[in-house]
Design an enzyme around this catalytic site. Structure first.
Site, short mmCIF file in Angstrom:
data_model
loop_
_atom_site.label_atom_id
_atom_site.label_comp_id
_atom_site.label_asym_id
_atom_site.label_seq_id
_atom_site.Cartn_x
_atom_site.Cartn_y
_atom_site.Cartn_z
N GLY A 103 40.33 52.55 37.94
CA GLY A 103 41.15 52.61 36.73
C GLY A 103 40.38 52.30 35.47
O GLY A 103 40.86 52.51 34.36
N LYS A 123 31.59 49.85 34.58
CA LYS A 123 32.94 49.26 34.60
C LYS A 123 33.36 48.90 33.18
O LYS A 123 32.58 48.31 32.44
CB LYS A 123 32.94 48.03 35.49
CG LYS A 123 34.29 47.35 35.64
CD LYS A 123 34.24 46.35 36.77
CE LYS A 123 35.54 45.57 36.89
NZ LYS A 123 35.49 44.60 38.00
N ASP A 262 41.71 46.88 48.59
CA ASP A 262 40.95 47.71 47.66
C ASP A 262 39.74 46.96 47.10
O ASP A 262 38.92 47.55 46.41
CB ASP A 262 41.84 48.21 46.52
CG ASP A 262 42.55 47.08 45.80
OD1 ASP A 262 43.28 46.32 46.47
OD2 ASP A 262 42.37 46.94 44.58
N ASN A 263 39.65 45.67 47.41
CA ASN A 263 38.49 44.89 46.97
C ASN A 263 37.59 44.52 48.15
O ASN A 263 36.83 43.56 48.08
CB ASN A 263 38.94 43.62 46.25
CG ASN A 263 39.59 43.92 44.90
OD1 ASN A 263 39.33 44.97 44.30
ND2 ASN A 263 40.42 43.02 44.43
N ASP A 272 33.93 43.31 43.37
CA ASP A 272 35.03 43.08 42.42
C ASP A 272 35.26 41.59 42.12
O ASP A 272 36.22 40.98 42.59
CB ASP A 272 36.33 43.75 42.89
CG ASP A 272 36.32 45.24 42.58
OD1 ASP A 272 35.23 45.78 42.29
OD2 ASP A 272 37.39 45.87 42.65
P1 AMP Z 1 41.38 44.57 40.48
O1 AMP Z 1 42.45 43.60 40.84
O2 AMP Z 1 40.61 44.19 39.24
O3 AMP Z 1 40.48 44.85 41.62
O4 AMP Z 1 42.11 45.94 40.07
C1 AMP Z 1 43.11 46.54 40.84
C2 AMP Z 1 43.37 47.92 40.33
O5 AMP Z 1 43.79 47.89 38.96
C3 AMP Z 1 42.19 48.87 40.36
O6 AMP Z 1 42.69 50.16 40.61
C4 AMP Z 1 41.64 48.76 38.96
O7 AMP Z 1 40.90 49.90 38.58
C5 AMP Z 1 42.91 48.65 38.16
N1 AMP Z 1 42.72 47.97 36.87
C6 AMP Z 1 42.50 46.65 36.66
N2 AMP Z 1 42.40 46.39 35.34
C7 AMP Z 1 42.55 47.56 34.71
C8 AMP Z 1 42.56 47.97 33.33
N3 AMP Z 1 42.38 47.08 32.34
N4 AMP Z 1 42.73 49.27 33.06
C9 AMP Z 1 42.91 50.16 34.03
N5 AMP Z 1 42.94 49.86 35.33
C10 AMP Z 1 42.76 48.57 35.68
MG MG Z 2 39.35 45.93 42.40
#
Ligand code: AMP
Ligand code: MG
Length: 504
Positions: A103, A123, A262-263, A272
């Site tokens: 994302g 990132k 997903d992590n 992550d």
């Molecule tokens: P995370 O918990 O950081 O591993 O993120 C979980 C999901 O949310 C992943 O698909 C990330 O790409 C998405 N994500 C986290 N923060 C953002 C953001 N600020 N903008 C877009 N996608 C995000």
């Molecule tokens: Mg992640």
């Protein structure tokens, strides 16, 4: 005729030659798109040792032909790279979360390095089709945290994705407060996650799932190709790597904070870095992520969660294990058999590390109990985990003071120390040799929250010196570095009030 000395200039560094095997998997896997430019980019931090490992010239960041600052800020494409965002799904906090994906990150592609092909991922590079409600950005605070932790974990000898650099910008980004945006350039052989497999399984795309399997096996686990059931063999290999990773985390007191599927790296890397933490006072129930209200990802629960996540991966891999046949009970049994070794690999791995941390050369049946009781002692007083282990290296039966002084209940310490001393005597342990051995496995320096916080506060004020200093210290975690003793000290009182959450 004698050869004339060559007056030609040294050959220019050839530009990076990019490949992208994930792109070749097909359009089901990704969306191609460029990064979105950040205004007024500036260097925040770089890991020059990593650049050297990649075989890059020492001046890579400043070379006019590389335009690295612009590229990392998304203001220019990296010549030859074809960036893309990949799609994945996953379980978050134990619940199926559906489609997620990169994302806020772009896979720039792969480059050849002396250590083999490496993916570069940017990132914080802006919106992608998988951004959902997010803004596609990463704040400076979390980018510095990810950068420092990646390099610190590597220096500790723990498998991890790496971080080459952080670039900052003036772009305001709203979180709890308004912060500024940054990017991190991450490096790993692969950023594929359990969630990539889950995605194609849950969305009924068996052909794509099969392509993913073939790629992962050919590129990263060629040894399982010849197995009777390569998919089951891959699952087992991933389970073994994950078990070893979890043993590494527990041994050093690392809490990941968001062990969603997903992590979870398909290569068994730490990936992550969000609301992670290194333990200060030892509390097995410690929850480092302020958003984790149930304590699902508490320190002591991590090994079990690793296995839970592997079950989710196994579920996704059932069609692959079944091959051309239907998924039956027998398929499930094969999958469960593949996860079988996890517990023993984890326990043996941890036991081996704890023996090394105790400085034991041989093996005795009671060693596990000795280690467990030491940990119980630490837990009973919330003794500082890193300092206690490090001081234990200098333990002497006739001079226990430095480590003994950490405990209020001296009698409890003395009772344990007597057993430890007897154990050491039985193998004629030599104090100085043991101390040297123990200091190679019990780090003096870990990335405590308050250290990261100090570097972040300075960086938010425009001073990146502390981030660079801290990085240098963390790159030699086992060395004495007496000039940096302050970085190895107890956390200050204000550290207890620090809260790290999923906000990043
Ligand atoms: P995370 O918990 O950081 O591993 O993120 C979980 C999901 O949310 C992943 O698909 C990330 O790409 C998405 N994500 C986290 N923060 C953002 C953001 N600020 N903008 C877009 N996608 C995000
Ligand atoms: Mg992640």
């Amino acid at each position: 005729m004698s050869a004339l000395p060559s007056l030609a200039p040294p050959p220019a560094t050839p530009p990076l030659r990019w490949r992208n095997r994930v792109a070749a998997l097909g359009r089901d896997f990704h969306t191609r798109l460029p990064a979105q430019a950040l205004p007024e980019p500036h260097w925040v931090a770089r890991s020059e040792p990593l650049a050297a490992e990649l075989g890059w010239p020492a001046d890579w960041a400043e070379r006019p032909d590389w335009r690295a600052l612009e590229v990392l800020a998304g203001g220019a494409p990296w010549p030859g790279a074809e960036p893309l965002a990949t799609v994945y799904s996953g379980h978050q906090f134990g619940v199926w979360a559906g489609q997620l994906g990169d994302g806020r990150a772009l896979l720039l592609g792969e480059v050849d390095t002396p250590a083999g092909p490496m993916e570069l991922q940017l990132k914080g590079s802006g919106l992608t089709p998988y951004s959902r409600m997010g803004d596609g950005r990463a704040v400076l605070r979390s980018s510095i945290r990810e950068f420092l932790a990646s390099e610190a974990m590597h220096a500790l000898g723990i498998p991890t994705t790496r971080a080459l650099a952080v670039v900052g910008s003036t772009l305001p980004v709203r979180r709890e407060t308004v912060e500024t945006a940054a990017t991190v350039l991450r490096v790993a052989p692969s950023f594929l996650r359990f969630g990539h497999f889950e995605h194609f399984a849950h969305h009924g795309q068996p052909a794509a799932l099969r392509r993913l399997l073939d790629f992962v096996v050919d590129a990263f686990y060629p040894e399982v190709r010849e197995a009777a059931n390569p998919a089951a063999a891959l699952l087992e290999a991933v389970a073994r790597r994950t078990a070893r990773l979890l043993a590494d985390w527990q041994a050093v007191g690392f809490c990941h904070g968001v062990m969603n599927t997903d992590n979870m790296s398909i290569l068994g890397l730490t990936i992550d870095y969000g609301p992670y933490g290194f333990l200060d006072g030892f509390d097995p129930r410690h929850v480092c992520n302020h958003s984790d209200h149930q304590g699902r990802y508490a320190y002591a629960r991590q090994p079990g969660i690793g296995l839970w996540n592997l079950h989710a991966l196994a579920q996704a891999m059932l069609p692959l294990i079944a091959g051309d046949d239907d998924v039956t009970e027998a398929t499930g049994e094969l999958a469960l058999a593949a996860l079988e070794p996890y517990k023993a690999v984890y326990e043996d791995g941890l036991a081996e590390q704890l023996r090394a941390k105790l400085g034991l050369a041989g093996i005795e049946p009671d060693d596990v109990a000795l280690a467990d009781d030491w940990l119980r002692l630490l837990a009973s007083e919330r003794t500082d985990f890193t300092i206690a282990w490090r001081r234990l290296a200098d333990f002497r039966a006739d001079e226990p003071a430095p480590v003994r002084d950490l405990f209020i209940d001296r009698a409890a310490f003395d009772a344990w120390a007597a057993r430890y001393a007897a154990r050491l005597a039985r193998e004629s342990s030599v104090d100085a040799e043991r101390a040297a051995r123990m200091k190679r496995v019990n780090p003096k320096f870990v990335l405590r929250n308050h250290l990261a916080e100090q570097a972040i506060r300075a960086a938010e004020g425009g001073d990146f010196g502390e981030t660079a200093r801290l990085l240098k210290v963390l790159q030699r975690p086992y060395d004495e570095q007496p000039e940096h003793a302050a970085y190895a000290d107890f956390p200050p009182d204000w550290a207890q009030r620090l809260e790290v959450s999923c906000s990043s």
